[in-house]
Scaffold this motif. Structure first.
Motif, short mmCIF file in Angstrom:
data_model
loop_
_atom_site.label_atom_id
_atom_site.label_comp_id
_atom_site.label_asym_id
_atom_site.label_seq_id
_atom_site.Cartn_x
_atom_site.Cartn_y
_atom_site.Cartn_z
N GLU A 33 0.83 -1.20 0.00
CA GLU A 33 0.00 0.00 0.00
C GLU A 33 0.87 1.26 0.00
O GLU A 33 0.54 2.24 -0.67
N ARG A 34 1.98 1.22 0.74
CA ARG A 34 2.90 2.35 0.76
C ARG A 34 3.49 2.57 -0.64
O ARG A 34 3.59 3.69 -1.12
N ALA A 35 3.88 1.48 -1.30
CA ALA A 35 4.42 1.58 -2.66
C ALA A 35 3.39 2.13 -3.63
O ALA A 35 3.72 2.94 -4.51
N ARG A 37 0.97 4.21 -2.96
CA ARG A 37 0.84 5.66 -2.72
C ARG A 37 2.06 6.42 -3.23
O ARG A 37 1.93 7.43 -3.91
N GLU A 38 3.27 5.92 -2.87
CA GLU A 38 4.49 6.65 -3.18
C GLU A 38 4.87 6.57 -4.65
O GLU A 38 5.30 7.56 -5.24
N GLU A 39 4.75 5.40 -5.25
CA GLU A 39 5.23 5.21 -6.62
C GLU A 39 4.18 5.55 -7.67
O GLU A 39 4.53 6.02 -8.76
N GLY A 41 1.09 7.21 -6.82
CA GLY A 41 0.29 8.37 -6.45
C GLY A 41 -1.20 8.06 -6.39
O GLY A 41 -2.03 8.93 -6.65
N SER A 43 -4.54 6.05 -4.23
CA SER A 43 -4.98 5.43 -2.99
C SER A 43 -5.09 3.93 -3.26
O SER A 43 -5.31 3.51 -4.40
N TYR A 47 -6.28 2.01 -6.71
CA TYR A 47 -5.34 1.06 -7.32
C TYR A 47 -6.04 -0.27 -7.60
O TYR A 47 -5.94 -0.80 -8.71
#
Length: 82
Positions: A33-35, A37-39, A41, A43, A47
């Motif tokens: 989930e972090r990837a 958001r970060e990679e 952009g 939610s 996704y």
């Protein structure tokens, strides 16, 4: 002159990136989930909406048949469990 068969349209960059992320493994809870958001952009909810639509897209199957077929099997198994 014989007509050339139409080539399927190529996936957009974001669609290719979604499939690439699905090919990866993640070390622990929340890492994927972090990837996302970060990679990408996105939610996580958005996704998974986009990913689910991609699984039904013939262009995605042509681009990465191994990943798409694996995810389709997972999706069908989960639907059967409901």
């Amino acid at each position: 002159m014989p007509e050339q068969p139409e080539q399927p349209e190529q996936l957009e960059t974001r669609e290719r990136n979604i499939l690439a992320l699905e090919r990866r493994t993640f070390p622990g809870p929340g890492a994927k989930e972090r990837a996302v958001r970060e990679e990408l952009g996105l939610s996580p909810v958005r996704y998974y909406q986009l990913l689910n639509a991609l699984l039904d897209d013939p262009r995605a199957l042509a681009h990465d048949p191994v990943t798409v077929n694996r995810l389709r099997r997972v999706r069908e198994t989960r639907r059967g469990d409901r």
